[in-house]
Design a protein around this motif. Structure first.
Motif, PDB file in Angstrom:
ATOM      1  N   ARG A  23      32.180  25.019  47.117  1.00 34.87           N
ATOM      2  CA  ARG A  23      32.173  23.915  48.075  1.00 34.87           C
ATOM      3  C   ARG A  23      31.987  24.418  49.502  1.00 34.87           C
ATOM      4  NH1 ARG A  23      35.815  21.201  51.191  1.00 34.87           N
ATOM      5  NH2 ARG A  23      37.474  22.621  50.614  1.00 34.87           N
ATOM      6  N   THR A  24      32.648  25.521  49.846  1.00 35.31           N
ATOM      7  CA  THR A  24      32.604  26.024  51.223  1.00 35.31           C
ATOM      8  C   THR A  24      31.733  27.257  51.386  1.00 35.31           C
ATOM      9  OG1 THR A  24      34.514  27.476  50.907  1.00 35.31           O
ATOM     10  CG2 THR A  24      34.951  25.194  51.633  1.00 35.31           C
ATOM     11  N   GLY A  25      31.452  27.949  50.282  1.00 31.08           N
ATOM     12  CA  GLY A  25      30.699  29.192  50.349  1.00 31.08           C
ATOM     13  C   GLY A  25      31.557  30.406  50.687  1.00 31.08           C
ATOM     14  N   LEU A  26      32.837  30.216  50.897  1.00 30.72           N
ATOM     15  CA  LEU A  26      33.729  31.330  51.224  1.00 30.72           C
ATOM     16  C   LEU A  26      34.055  32.144  49.982  1.00 30.72           C
ATOM     17  CD1 LEU A  26      36.244  29.487  53.588  1.00 30.72           C
ATOM     18  CD2 LEU A  26      34.416  31.072  54.253  1.00 30.72           C
ATOM     19  N   ALA A  27      34.123  33.464  50.155  1.00 25.39           N
ATOM     20  CA  ALA A  27      34.503  34.363  49.071  1.00 25.39           C
ATOM     21  C   ALA A  27      35.935  34.823  49.302  1.00 25.39           C
ATOM     22  CB  ALA A  27      33.569  35.560  49.016  1.00 25.39           C
ATOM     23  N   PHE A  28      36.754  34.686  48.286  1.00 27.39           N
ATOM     24  CA  PHE A  28      38.145  35.127  48.347  1.00 27.39           C
ATOM     25  C   PHE A  28      38.272  36.320  47.410  1.00 27.39           C
ATOM     26  CE2 PHE A  28      38.057  30.557  49.178  1.00 27.39           C
ATOM     27  CZ  PHE A  28      38.614  30.545  50.454  1.00 27.39           C
ATOM     28  N   ASP A  29      38.380  37.507  47.990  1.00 28.93           N
ATOM     29  CA  ASP A  29      38.370  38.747  47.220  1.00 28.93           C
ATOM     30  C   ASP A  29      39.717  39.457  47.350  1.00 28.93           C
ATOM     31  OD1 ASP A  29      37.833  41.062  45.854  1.00 28.93           O
ATOM     32  OD2 ASP A  29      36.104  41.635  47.081  1.00 28.93           O
ATOM     33  N   TYR A  30      40.484  39.414  46.272  1.00 27.40           N
ATOM     34  CA  TYR A  30      41.789  40.066  46.244  1.00 27.40           C
ATOM     35  C   TYR A  30      41.855  41.117  45.142  1.00 27.40           C
ATOM     36  CZ  TYR A  30      43.219  36.436  49.478  1.00 27.40           C
ATOM     37  OH  TYR A  30      43.321  35.620  50.573  1.00 27.40           O
ATOM     38  N   ARG A  31      40.711  41.679  44.784  1.00 27.25           N
ATOM     39  CA  ARG A  31      40.671  42.648  43.696  1.00 27.25           C
ATOM     40  C   ARG A  31      41.444  43.928  44.018  1.00 27.25           C
ATOM     41  NH1 ARG A  31      34.307  42.433  42.755  1.00 27.25           N
ATOM     42  NH2 ARG A  31      34.518  42.443  45.020  1.00 27.25           N
ATOM     43  N   ALA A  32      41.643  44.242  45.287  1.00 25.48           N
ATOM     44  CA  ALA A  32      42.377  45.451  45.664  1.00 25.48           C
ATOM     45  C   ALA A  32      43.891  45.234  45.638  1.00 25.48           C
ATOM     46  CB  ALA A  32      41.952  45.909  47.061  1.00 25.48           C
ATOM     47  N   ARG A  33      44.304  44.004  45.450  1.00 27.89           N
ATOM     48  CA  ARG A  33      45.730  43.659  45.442  1.00 27.89           C
ATOM     49  C   ARG A  33      46.378  44.180  44.161  1.00 27.89           C
ATOM     50  NH1 ARG A  33      49.173  39.496  43.883  1.00 27.89           N
ATOM     51  NH2 ARG A  33      50.629  38.923  45.504  1.00 27.89           N
ATOM     52  N   GLY A  34      47.541  44.740  44.284  1.00 26.49           N
ATOM     53  CA  GLY A  34      48.271  45.241  43.119  1.00 26.49           C
ATOM     54  C   GLY A  34      49.400  44.299  42.736  1.00 26.49           C
ATOM     55  N   GLY A  35      50.113  44.678  41.702  1.00 27.43           N
ATOM     56  CA  GLY A  35      51.310  43.951  41.320  1.00 27.43           C
ATOM     57  C   GLY A  35      51.118  42.778  40.384  1.00 27.43           C
ATOM     58  N   VAL A  36      49.912  42.550  39.913  1.00 25.15           N
ATOM     59  CA  VAL A  36      49.675  41.453  38.976  1.00 25.15           C
ATOM     60  C   VAL A  36      49.696  42.039  37.557  1.00 25.15           C
ATOM     61  CG1 VAL A  36      48.114  39.610  38.250  1.00 25.15           C
ATOM     62  CG2 VAL A  36      48.327  40.182  40.675  1.00 25.15           C
ATOM     63  N   ASP A  37      50.717  41.666  36.807  1.00 30.16           N
ATOM     64  CA  ASP A  37      50.903  42.226  35.465  1.00 30.16           C
ATOM     65  C   ASP A  37      50.063  41.536  34.395  1.00 30.16           C
ATOM     66  OD1 ASP A  37      52.757  44.095  36.330  1.00 30.16           O
ATOM     67  OD2 ASP A  37      54.487  42.856  35.822  1.00 30.16           O
ATOM     68  N   HIS A  38      49.849  40.229  34.549  1.00 27.81           N
ATOM     69  CA  HIS A  38      49.157  39.473  33.492  1.00 27.81           C
ATOM     70  C   HIS A  38      48.648  38.164  34.067  1.00 27.81           C
ATOM     71  CE1 HIS A  38      48.346  38.079  29.386  1.00 27.81           C
ATOM     72  NE2 HIS A  38      48.740  36.899  29.817  1.00 27.81           N
ATOM     73  N   VAL A  39      47.447  37.769  33.655  1.00 25.78           N
ATOM     74  CA  VAL A  39      46.901  36.451  34.008  1.00 25.78           C
ATOM     75  C   VAL A  39      46.299  35.812  32.766  1.00 25.78           C
ATOM     76  CG1 VAL A  39      46.457  36.976  36.443  1.00 25.78           C
ATOM     77  CG2 VAL A  39      44.681  37.401  34.763  1.00 25.78           C
ATOM     78  N   GLU A  40      46.440  34.506  32.686  1.00 28.54           N
ATOM     79  CA  GLU A  40      45.797  33.752  31.607  1.00 28.54           C
ATOM     80  C   GLU A  40      45.814  32.275  31.950  1.00 28.54           C
ATOM     81  OE1 GLU A  40      48.285  32.725  27.827  1.00 28.54           O
ATOM     82  OE2 GLU A  40      48.856  34.757  28.424  1.00 28.54           O
TER      83      GLU A  40
END
Length: 176
Positions: free
Chosen positions: A35-52
């Motif tokens: 919608r806005t064309g903005l990229a949200f890049d948090y791939r360098a962020r740590g501490g995420v154990d699991h996503v689903e």
């Protein structure tokens, strides 16, 4: 001993927030907001154990793609002050191991959110490096619209009821 904590907040455009940014941050991924064309890049962020992502059985398969899901949420909302998602944050008992924490969150989300027609995007986070090592917690992003085989339908205003939130808190307290 586990002490229950559940906090629910809205993600709304009127506060300058977006569902795509929230999902990218909580999952430590890259999501481009169509919608806005903005990229949200948090791939360098740590501490995420699991996503689903958990979704009703009749939901389209694309809801399993986090970027597609939250872009569809953003595109379904047309008002500049739309409430695009709800976030529920819960503290996870440190007495449980990783598998038990995940199952606790899955069971709670299925029963309290998905069985009602919501899509739940779950991110389990580890304690911060400088904080309390017992601070395991989960961020759960929820859709505000019901979803069916063809995608999002109407907003379910019943999901904003104070009694429902109180029920979620009671259920989480009982479960933990």
């Amino acid at each position: 001993m586990a002490i229950y904590h559940l906090r629910a907040t809205m993600i709304s455009r009127s506060a300058g927030r977006s569902a795509t940014a929230a999902a990218a941050y909580r999952s430590a991924e890259l999501i481009v907001d169509q919608r806005t064309g903005l990229a949200f890049d948090y791939r360098a962020r740590g501490g995420v154990d699991h996503v689903e992502t958990l979704a009703p059985a009749d939901a389209p398969t694309w809801v399993q793609d986090r970027a597609a899901l939250w872009n569809a949420v953003e595109l379904a909302e047309t008002r500049k002050n739309s409430q695009v998602a709800r976030e529920v944050r819960v503290a996870l008992p440190c007495e449980l191991d990783a598998t038990q924490r995940l199952q606790l969150v899955r069971d709670f989300c299925q029963r309290e959110f998905v069985d009602r027609g919501m899509v739940a995007d779950i991110a389990l986070h580890a304690p911060g490096r400088d904080g309390d090592e017992r601070n395991h917690h989960a961020h759960i992003l929820l859709t505000t619209r019901e979803i069916g085989p063809d995608g999002f339908t109407t907003k379910n205003r019943d999901w904003n009821a104070k009694e429902l939130l109180e029920g979620w808190r009671e259920a989480w307290a009982r479960d933990t």
